[in-house]
Design a protein around this motif. Sequence first.
Motif, mmCIF file in Angstrom:
data_model
loop_
_atom_site.group_PDB
_atom_site.id
_atom_site.type_symbol
_atom_site.label_atom_id
_atom_site.label_comp_id
_atom_site.label_asym_id
_atom_site.label_seq_id
_atom_site.Cartn_x
_atom_site.Cartn_y
_atom_site.Cartn_z
ATOM 1 N N MET A 1 0.597 -1.353 0.008
ATOM 2 C CA MET A 1 0.069 -0.026 -0.004
ATOM 3 C C MET A 1 0.877 1.196 -0.037
ATOM 4 S SD MET A 1 -3.390 -0.709 2.356
ATOM 5 C CE MET A 1 -3.036 0.569 3.212
ATOM 6 N N LEU A 2 1.194 1.816 -1.108
ATOM 7 C CA LEU A 2 1.847 2.904 -1.202
ATOM 8 C C LEU A 2 1.258 4.194 -1.504
ATOM 9 C CD1 LEU A 2 5.246 3.570 -1.538
ATOM 10 C CD2 LEU A 2 4.798 3.698 -4.184
ATOM 11 N N LYS A 3 1.363 5.023 -0.352
ATOM 12 C CA LYS A 3 0.570 6.120 -0.442
ATOM 13 C C LYS A 3 1.686 7.425 -1.041
ATOM 14 C CE LYS A 3 -1.546 4.575 3.630
ATOM 15 N NZ LYS A 3 -1.382 4.480 4.970
ATOM 16 N N VAL A 4 1.220 8.054 -1.943
ATOM 17 C CA VAL A 4 1.989 9.181 -2.676
ATOM 18 C C VAL A 4 1.404 10.351 -2.619
ATOM 19 C CG1 VAL A 4 3.271 9.667 -5.007
ATOM 20 C CG2 VAL A 4 3.139 7.288 -4.508
ATOM 21 N N GLY A 5 1.937 11.605 -2.271
ATOM 22 C CA GLY A 5 1.307 12.787 -2.322
ATOM 23 C C GLY A 5 2.066 13.633 -3.338
ATOM 24 N N LEU A 6 1.345 14.416 -4.058
ATOM 25 C CA LEU A 6 1.944 15.050 -5.173
ATOM 26 C C LEU A 6 1.563 16.764 -5.058
ATOM 27 C CD1 LEU A 6 2.232 14.317 -9.073
ATOM 28 C CD2 LEU A 6 1.110 16.474 -8.363
ATOM 29 N N THR A 7 2.445 17.503 -5.279
ATOM 30 C CA THR A 7 2.279 19.050 -5.041
ATOM 31 C C THR A 7 3.385 19.918 -6.232
ATOM 32 O OG1 THR A 7 2.123 20.427 -3.137
ATOM 33 C CG2 THR A 7 3.986 19.444 -2.859
ATOM 34 N N GLY A 8 2.838 21.099 -5.868
ATOM 35 C CA GLY A 8 3.914 21.962 -6.669
ATOM 36 C C GLY A 8 3.388 23.387 -6.559
ATOM 37 N N GLY A 9 4.188 24.275 -6.733
ATOM 38 C CA GLY A 9 3.755 25.817 -6.650
ATOM 39 C C GLY A 9 2.772 26.076 -7.779
ATOM 40 N N ILE A 10 2.019 27.194 -7.979
ATOM 41 C CA ILE A 10 1.237 27.935 -8.755
ATOM 42 C C ILE A 10 1.975 27.764 -10.109
ATOM 43 C CG2 ILE A 10 1.619 30.216 -7.999
ATOM 44 C CD1 ILE A 10 -1.318 30.856 -9.211
ATOM 45 N N GLY A 11 1.307 27.168 -11.034
ATOM 46 C CA GLY A 11 1.983 27.303 -12.447
ATOM 47 C C GLY A 11 3.165 26.349 -12.868
ATOM 48 N N CYS A 12 3.342 25.226 -11.871
ATOM 49 C CA CYS A 12 4.390 24.452 -12.013
ATOM 50 C C CYS A 12 4.050 23.211 -12.953
ATOM 51 C CB CYS A 12 5.022 24.140 -10.636
ATOM 52 S SG CYS A 12 5.992 25.107 -9.982
ATOM 53 N N LEU A 117 0.472 20.848 0.435
ATOM 54 C CA LEU A 117 0.920 19.721 1.169
ATOM 55 C C LEU A 117 2.120 20.224 2.163
ATOM 56 C CD1 LEU A 117 1.889 16.297 -0.321
ATOM 57 C CD2 LEU A 117 3.212 17.316 1.226
ATOM 58 N N VAL A 118 2.978 21.045 1.587
ATOM 59 C CA VAL A 118 4.077 21.522 2.723
ATOM 60 C C VAL A 118 3.687 22.282 3.505
ATOM 61 C CG1 VAL A 118 6.358 22.334 2.708
ATOM 62 C CG2 VAL A 118 5.863 20.722 0.896
ATOM 63 N N GLU A 119 2.690 23.477 3.272
ATOM 64 C CA GLU A 119 2.474 24.551 4.100
ATOM 65 C C GLU A 119 1.450 24.036 5.113
ATOM 66 O OE1 GLU A 119 2.701 25.839 -0.218
ATOM 67 O OE2 GLU A 119 2.253 24.287 0.579
ATOM 68 N N ARG A 128 5.969 8.569 -0.077
ATOM 69 C CA ARG A 128 6.752 9.219 -1.076
ATOM 70 C C ARG A 128 5.880 10.686 -1.273
ATOM 71 N NH1 ARG A 128 11.245 6.521 -1.803
ATOM 72 N NH2 ARG A 128 11.553 7.641 -3.564
ATOM 73 N N ILE A 129 6.771 11.678 -1.608
ATOM 74 C CA ILE A 129 6.189 12.971 -1.988
ATOM 75 C C ILE A 129 6.838 13.262 -3.254
ATOM 76 C CG2 ILE A 129 6.037 15.527 -1.077
ATOM 77 C CD1 ILE A 129 5.960 14.546 1.704
ATOM 78 N N VAL A 130 6.117 13.694 -4.315
ATOM 79 C CA VAL A 130 6.354 14.103 -5.475
ATOM 80 C C VAL A 130 6.362 15.487 -5.609
ATOM 81 C CG1 VAL A 130 5.864 13.932 -8.056
ATOM 82 C CG2 VAL A 130 5.473 11.910 -6.660
ATOM 83 N N VAL A 131 7.163 16.415 -6.005
ATOM 84 C CA VAL A 131 7.076 17.790 -6.147
ATOM 85 C C VAL A 131 7.354 17.978 -7.863
ATOM 86 C CG1 VAL A 131 8.106 20.056 -5.827
ATOM 87 C CG2 VAL A 131 7.914 18.167 -3.938
ATOM 88 N N VAL A 132 6.064 18.843 -8.346
ATOM 89 C CA VAL A 132 6.485 19.146 -9.768
ATOM 90 C C VAL A 132 7.045 20.597 -9.584
ATOM 91 C CG1 VAL A 132 5.173 19.526 -11.752
ATOM 92 C CG2 VAL A 132 4.182 18.132 -10.106
ATOM 93 N N ASP A 133 8.143 20.800 -10.234
ATOM 94 C CA ASP A 133 8.921 21.832 -10.085
ATOM 95 C C ASP A 133 9.049 22.679 -11.243
ATOM 96 O OD1 ASP A 133 10.586 23.700 -8.595
ATOM 97 O OD2 ASP A 133 12.389 22.752 -9.857
ATOM 98 N N LEU A 166 11.684 25.050 0.138
ATOM 99 C CA LEU A 166 11.301 24.402 1.274
ATOM 100 C C LEU A 166 10.304 22.862 0.478
ATOM 101 C CD1 LEU A 166 9.208 26.456 3.859
ATOM 102 C CD2 LEU A 166 11.055 24.753 4.173
ATOM 103 N N ARG A 167 9.602 23.262 -0.614
ATOM 104 C CA ARG A 167 9.231 22.112 -1.305
ATOM 105 C C ARG A 167 10.017 21.179 -1.807
ATOM 106 N NH1 ARG A 167 5.743 26.193 -3.919
ATOM 107 N NH2 ARG A 167 7.400 25.978 -5.423
ATOM 108 N N LEU A 168 11.219 21.685 -2.375
ATOM 109 C CA LEU A 168 12.457 20.711 -2.720
ATOM 110 C C LEU A 168 12.896 19.790 -1.754
ATOM 111 C CD1 LEU A 168 14.032 23.041 -5.573
ATOM 112 C CD2 LEU A 168 12.542 21.156 -5.975
ATOM 113 N N GLN A 169 12.740 20.340 -0.627
ATOM 114 C CA GLN A 169 13.325 19.626 0.535
ATOM 115 C C GLN A 169 12.716 18.539 1.118
ATOM 116 O OE1 GLN A 169 14.212 22.386 3.876
ATOM 117 N NE2 GLN A 169 15.501 23.684 2.409
ATOM 118 N N ALA A 170 11.226 18.768 0.355
ATOM 119 C CA ALA A 170 10.067 17.818 0.996
ATOM 120 C C ALA A 170 10.047 16.585 0.262
ATOM 121 C CB ALA A 170 8.791 18.771 1.267
#
Length: 201
Positions: A1-12, A117-119, A128-133, A166-170
């Motif tokens: 059971m792999l739980k993946v969170g995905l986030t990214g700043g506005i416009g990323c 997600l980070v905020e 796992r945390i995926v950041v779209v950058d 901060l996002r990239l660190q997460a």
Amino acid sequence: MLKVGLTGGIGCGKSTAVTLFRGLGVPIVDADQIAREVVQPGEPALLQVAKVFGAAVLTAEGELNRGWLREFIFKEPKARTQLEAILHPIIHKRIGQAMQVAFESGAAYVLVDVPLLVEQGYQTLFDRIVVVDCLPHQQLERVRARDQTADSQTQQIMQIQASRDLRLQAASDLLDNTSTQAVLEFQVNQLHKKFLGLSSS
């Protein structure tokens, strides 16, 4: 059971990435959708919000008066903390329930789309945390092209959001969206294979 969170700043390009994962058959949980659902009329969270903020927070129809609440939070910074203290535990729980439903349907892994997600400190929910950058100037250009929004508005949103650092660190996994959509799609496919491997091991 792999739980993946995905986030990214506005416009990323977070929404584009989510669409690509959905196209691969990955079940998607939309945290924004859940946040809207928990303040629908009749929901316990809305009753709690009304108890704390008073009748002005509701429209004549008994719905959340978002305009009033936005202005109030802007004027009273501690009100944001009060609101989050009511809503986030409930949103957390609902995200957990939605992930459980996905696993019960036989999914190898589930992806949760969480803009803040980070905020909002949601890291503990995920394996796992995926950041779209992308680069800050690209954020401005893309939002301008997409929404015809003034750069000043976009910059205000960027200031409220977690910093890029901060996002990239997460991030445990990164989708670099500084290039073309084809490059992003290639990376999504690679991550999909990686997550399938992790979920089966």
